[in-house]
Scaffold this motif. Sequence first.
Motif, short mmCIF file in Angstrom:
data_model
loop_
_atom_site.label_atom_id
_atom_site.label_comp_id
_atom_site.label_asym_id
_atom_site.label_seq_id
_atom_site.Cartn_x
_atom_site.Cartn_y
_atom_site.Cartn_z
N GLY A 126 0.81 -1.22 0.00
CA GLY A 126 0.00 0.00 0.00
C GLY A 126 0.84 1.26 0.00
O GLY A 126 0.51 2.25 -0.67
N TYR A 127 1.96 1.23 0.73
CA TYR A 127 2.85 2.39 0.75
C TYR A 127 3.49 2.64 -0.61
O TYR A 127 3.57 3.76 -1.09
N THR A 128 3.93 1.56 -1.26
CA THR A 128 4.54 1.70 -2.58
C THR A 128 3.53 2.25 -3.59
O THR A 128 3.86 3.13 -4.40
N TYR A 129 2.30 1.77 -3.56
CA TYR A 129 1.28 2.27 -4.48
C TYR A 129 0.99 3.75 -4.18
O TYR A 129 0.76 4.55 -5.10
N ALA A 130 1.01 4.12 -2.90
CA ALA A 130 0.78 5.53 -2.55
C ALA A 130 1.88 6.42 -3.13
O ALA A 130 1.61 7.50 -3.65
N ILE A 131 3.13 5.98 -3.03
CA ILE A 131 4.24 6.74 -3.61
C ILE A 131 4.02 6.93 -5.12
O ILE A 131 4.12 8.04 -5.65
N GLU A 132 3.71 5.84 -5.81
CA GLU A 132 3.56 5.90 -7.26
C GLU A 132 2.38 6.78 -7.65
O GLU A 132 2.48 7.59 -8.59
N GLU A 133 1.26 6.65 -6.96
CA GLU A 133 0.08 7.44 -7.31
C GLU A 133 0.29 8.92 -7.03
O GLU A 133 -0.21 9.78 -7.77
N SER A 134 0.99 9.23 -5.95
CA SER A 134 1.23 10.64 -5.65
C SER A 134 2.09 11.29 -6.73
O SER A 134 2.02 12.51 -6.95
N ARG A 135 2.90 10.49 -7.42
CA ARG A 135 3.71 11.00 -8.54
C ARG A 135 2.87 11.11 -9.81
O ARG A 135 3.07 12.01 -10.63
N LEU A 136 1.91 10.19 -9.96
CA LEU A 136 1.16 10.10 -11.22
C LEU A 136 0.02 11.09 -11.32
O LEU A 136 -0.23 11.66 -12.39
N PRO A 193 -2.32 14.36 -10.05
CA PRO A 193 -2.45 15.59 -9.24
C PRO A 193 -3.65 15.56 -8.32
O PRO A 193 -3.74 16.36 -7.40
N ARG A 194 -4.58 14.63 -8.53
CA ARG A 194 -5.78 14.54 -7.70
C ARG A 194 -5.69 13.39 -6.69
O ARG A 194 -6.70 13.06 -6.04
N TYR A 195 -4.53 12.79 -6.57
CA TYR A 195 -4.40 11.66 -5.65
C TYR A 195 -4.77 12.06 -4.23
O TYR A 195 -5.50 11.34 -3.54
N TRP A 196 -4.30 13.21 -3.78
CA TRP A 196 -4.57 13.60 -2.40
C TRP A 196 -6.04 13.95 -2.20
O TRP A 196 -6.57 13.75 -1.09
#
Length: 357
Positions: free
Chosen positions: A181-191, A193-196
């Motif tokens: 889950g942490y790795t996916y969070a890192i990748e999505e936060s890079r991918l 702009p609406r992740y947060w």
Amino acid sequence: MIRALFWWLLALWSLAATAEETLHYPADPEAGTPQQLIVHAALDLPQVRPVLEAFHRSHPRIELTYRNLTTLELHQRFLDAPDAADVVLSSAMPWQYHLANDGHAQPLESDVVRRWPAWAQWRGELFAFTFEPIVMVVHRDLIERFGEVRSHEDLLELLNEHADALAGRIVTYDPVRSGAGYTYAIEESRLSPRYWDLVSALGRARAALADTTGEMLDGLEEGRYLLGYNLLGSYARDTVAEHPDLNMVVPEDYALVTQRLAFIPRLAPHPEAAALFMEFLLSEAGQRTIAEQTHLGGMHPSLSGPGTADALREEVGDALRPISIGPGLLATLDRLKREALLARWRREFQREVPPLR
């Protein structure tokens, strides 16, 4: 400090605290001079068995021992005894890359390797051999009530409009406790702009947080959850196939793809047999076995049709985002970056937002 952090992170990544499982294929005494091959892996037996059986049919004189461990056990065992296994394969991409980057992998040189996609290997030492999308699983009851969810944008809209109605009925990884889950969070936060915004919306809907894909699938099967977010597709397919009320969705806007990485240790006791196994994993025959007899996703460039990366690309197109094999993976192991990302994740998940009007 760094070693202690590794163990902590690996404990979070570990999918289950299960005992070691072993498969053994004896050499055929009539096939020639026997060789030994020892594979240490974090890949469940139902998924890997067809691959091992196909390899053994092709190389009957090799006595093959396969040990399935959790990612934590696998990594710790390697560091304790780097000469105990001939091949190491795992879904824990950052730790596999770290071992190779630290000089623990030996290069593999062959025509099969030279034909393998450059984006799916690192320095001819570390190789991705599966193609597994990160997906959503949606219950039919949610679709009938609120409509289809085909993308992250759809999910965000759904949560913004129906947070109260869906309270406690959505589940996703807890990035604090889960390495995946942490790795996916890192990748999505890079991918994205609406992740947060999506993290905040999940928080407003009081989404349940889980440690593993299996835990999420159990809740979806039982009807406790109506939607699971960021599940491992290779594990979700079997559950969805057995439960007609569940649908697996590969998001249309972007879809992370994780891959299992394999390498031959520099101190492998049987390097010749190890090279044969690695070449089989990357060969058209080995990849066809993966595509047709498992849910791991064959990725050989010449393969198409169900169960292949090519078929998934046709379905999803340019939305696929394989996690890159490279120095970026080491961000997962950086203490300061981890603390910063998780602090923001907690803040956004708990953020109070005025209700929509």
